[in-house]
Design a protein around this motif. Structure first.
Motif, PDB file in Angstrom:
ATOM      1  N   CYS A 213      -8.011  -5.279  10.477  1.00 40.10           N
ATOM      2  CA  CYS A 213      -8.737  -4.677  11.653  1.00 40.10           C
ATOM      3  C   CYS A 213      -7.647  -4.721  12.813  1.00 40.10           C
ATOM      4  O   CYS A 213      -6.458  -5.396  12.630  1.00 40.10           O
ATOM      5  CB  CYS A 213      -9.775  -5.412  12.130  1.00 40.10           C
ATOM      6  SG  CYS A 213      -9.492  -7.344  12.622  1.00 40.10           S
ATOM      7  N   ASP A 217      -9.843  -4.650  18.272  1.00 39.50           N
ATOM      8  CA  ASP A 217     -11.223  -4.731  17.418  1.00 39.50           C
ATOM      9  C   ASP A 217     -12.019  -5.983  17.896  1.00 39.50           C
ATOM     10  O   ASP A 217     -11.323  -7.107  18.365  1.00 39.50           O
ATOM     11  CB  ASP A 217     -11.221  -4.656  16.160  1.00 39.50           C
ATOM     12  CG  ASP A 217     -10.786  -3.118  15.527  1.00 39.50           C
ATOM     13  OD1 ASP A 217     -11.143  -2.234  16.328  1.00 39.50           O
ATOM     14  OD2 ASP A 217     -10.153  -3.211  14.294  1.00 39.50           O
ATOM     15  N   GLN A 220     -17.224  -8.264  14.822  1.00 38.67           N
ATOM     16  CA  GLN A 220     -18.152  -7.367  14.199  1.00 38.67           C
ATOM     17  C   GLN A 220     -17.302  -6.759  13.141  1.00 38.67           C
ATOM     18  O   GLN A 220     -17.934  -6.670  12.048  1.00 38.67           O
ATOM     19  CB  GLN A 220     -18.990  -6.412  15.137  1.00 38.67           C
ATOM     20  CG  GLN A 220     -19.987  -5.590  14.190  1.00 38.67           C
ATOM     21  CD  GLN A 220     -20.892  -4.892  14.957  1.00 38.67           C
ATOM     22  OE1 GLN A 220     -20.553  -4.293  15.901  1.00 38.67           O
ATOM     23  NE2 GLN A 220     -22.129  -4.313  14.468  1.00 38.67           N
ATOM     24  N   LYS A 221     -16.366  -5.912  13.707  1.00 37.59           N
ATOM     25  CA  LYS A 221     -15.533  -5.190  12.515  1.00 37.59           C
ATOM     26  C   LYS A 221     -14.785  -6.142  11.707  1.00 37.59           C
ATOM     27  O   LYS A 221     -14.869  -6.017  10.323  1.00 37.59           O
ATOM     28  CB  LYS A 221     -14.485  -4.539  13.433  1.00 37.59           C
ATOM     29  CG  LYS A 221     -13.129  -3.951  12.611  1.00 37.59           C
ATOM     30  CD  LYS A 221     -13.799  -2.797  11.761  1.00 37.59           C
ATOM     31  CE  LYS A 221     -12.610  -2.202  10.943  1.00 37.59           C
ATOM     32  NZ  LYS A 221     -12.910  -1.249   9.887  1.00 37.59           N
ATOM     33  N   GLU A 225     -15.332  -6.441   7.661  1.00 44.75           N
ATOM     34  CA  GLU A 225     -14.246  -6.340   6.610  1.00 44.75           C
ATOM     35  C   GLU A 225     -14.239  -7.602   5.536  1.00 44.75           C
ATOM     36  O   GLU A 225     -13.994  -7.382   4.387  1.00 44.75           O
ATOM     37  CB  GLU A 225     -12.946  -6.275   7.305  1.00 44.75           C
ATOM     38  CG  GLU A 225     -12.649  -5.009   8.034  1.00 44.75           C
ATOM     39  CD  GLU A 225     -12.339  -3.854   7.037  1.00 44.75           C
ATOM     40  OE1 GLU A 225     -11.233  -3.777   6.467  1.00 44.75           O
ATOM     41  OE2 GLU A 225     -13.030  -3.053   7.051  1.00 44.75           O
ATOM     42  N   CYS A 233      -9.315 -11.425   6.641  1.00 40.25           N
ATOM     43  CA  CYS A 233      -9.098 -10.075   7.450  1.00 40.25           C
ATOM     44  C   CYS A 233      -7.914 -10.273   8.192  1.00 40.25           C
ATOM     45  O   CYS A 233      -7.800 -10.809   9.443  1.00 40.25           O
ATOM     46  CB  CYS A 233     -10.275  -9.859   8.430  1.00 40.25           C
ATOM     47  SG  CYS A 233     -10.161  -8.359   9.210  1.00 40.25           S
TER      48      CYS A 233
END
Length: 323
Positions: A213, A217, A220-221, A225, A233
């Protein structure tokens, strides 16, 4: 025979062989250095020959030489005098092994070696033997005694010969600058080949499977992922340079503090100094890094320091990659 006696015999054998090896160490001298140089100067192969137990040890020496960068083959003396001598060329070097130095089948080959003008390195316990007198270089494999109680069965002497062959192979390996990568090319199969040949790029998740990400970001993103792409992530800028990492451990600690996690910026949660590895590094290095820092995945960078993948401990272990 009781267990104590059996153990006593076993220890005595090891002691005799250990003493024989210690004596051999004292004989690693100019003759040994000359033998190495003769082989280095050889434009052909190293042909190893010997009968019986000497032949068995010779096969192993030849195999070790071949696997460490010195082209080698084994010649059975009895087969040699019946046609297999044709495998020996003028550019070759002979390593001839005989404790007595008078093995008939081997001695019978010496006139042919002379006609071919092939240098002979003799491994024998008898300096005055036919083989030693003929040879360009003599390497002493004598022992004070065999481990056999009758002083007959080759035991300490074969151990000494094997160790001397290993010493030659490793000296040649270092002299040639033979690397782990060179070794790997000759051992592509099995766990050894995987350890030496497999790169991080062979095992990493990349392309559509790569989780990441951007710095702007929110969690939530990152959570999406992590959920779909195996629990890690990486956080990057828009040039894909690594700026941080969020792991399931970071997520668990965040949930312990608050339930309202989705709108938190990823920069508030990420580790800004993550461990990483390069795609061309050996997979074994990735395993060691994960083991050292007790982590289950590493971001993978290319030569431009850009994120190109993620490598997981589980995938390394599944391929038999360990330290």
């Amino acid at each position: 025979m009781n267990n104590n006696r059996i153990i006593e015999i076993g220890k005595k054998v090891i002691q005799i062989e250990k003493q024989s090896l210690a004596a051999l160490e004292e004989r690693i001298n100019d003759n040994f250095a000359q033998a190495v140089q003769v082989i280095l100067d050889c434009k052909g192969r190293v042909i190893v020959t010997g009968m019986g137990k000497s032949g068995a040890i010779g096969r192993k020496i030849s195999s070790t030489l071949a696997s460490t960068g010195t082209t080698s083959a084994f010649l059975h003396p009895a087969e040699g005098i019946h046609g297999d001598l044709g495998m020996v060329h003028r550019d070759d070097v002979i390593i001839a092994i005989s404790k007595s130095g008078e093995t008939v089948e081997l001695v019978n080959l010496l006139p042919s070696f002379r006609r071919l003008d092939v240098p002979v390195i003799a491994m024998t316990a008898n300096k005055k033997s036919t083989l030693a007198r003929y040879a360009k270089v003599w390497l002493d494999i004598s022992v004070k005694e065999e481990a056999c109680p009758n002083d007959l069965a080759p035991t300490a002497s074969t151990t000494v010969t094997l160790a001397l062959g290993d010493a030659l192979a490793i000296a040649l390996l270092e002299a040639r600058g033979f690397s782990a990568e060179d070794f790997a090319l000759l051992h592509p199969g099995g766990t050894l080949g995987k350890k030496l040949l497999m790169r991080v790029s062979d095992l990493m998740e990349s392309g559509e499977r790569l989780p990441f990400c951007f710095l702007e970001d929110i969690m939530q993103k990152a959570i999406m992922e992590m959920a779909h792409k195996r629990g890690i992530c990486p956080v990057v800028d828009h040039q894909m340079h690594l700026k941080g990492v969020i792991t399931t451990g970071d997520l668990n600690r965040l949930i312990e503090k608050t339930e309202q996690i989705f709108h938190i910026p990823v920069t508030d949660v990420m580790n800004p100094n993550p461990k990483y590895i390069y795609k061309d590094d050996l997979a074994t290095i990735a395993y060691k890094e994960m083991e050292k820092f007790r982590i289950i995945a590493l971001p993978v960078l290319d030569e431009q320091e850009k994120l190109v993948g993620v490598v997981h401990l589980h995938d390394l272990m599944q391929e038999g990659i360990t330290a």
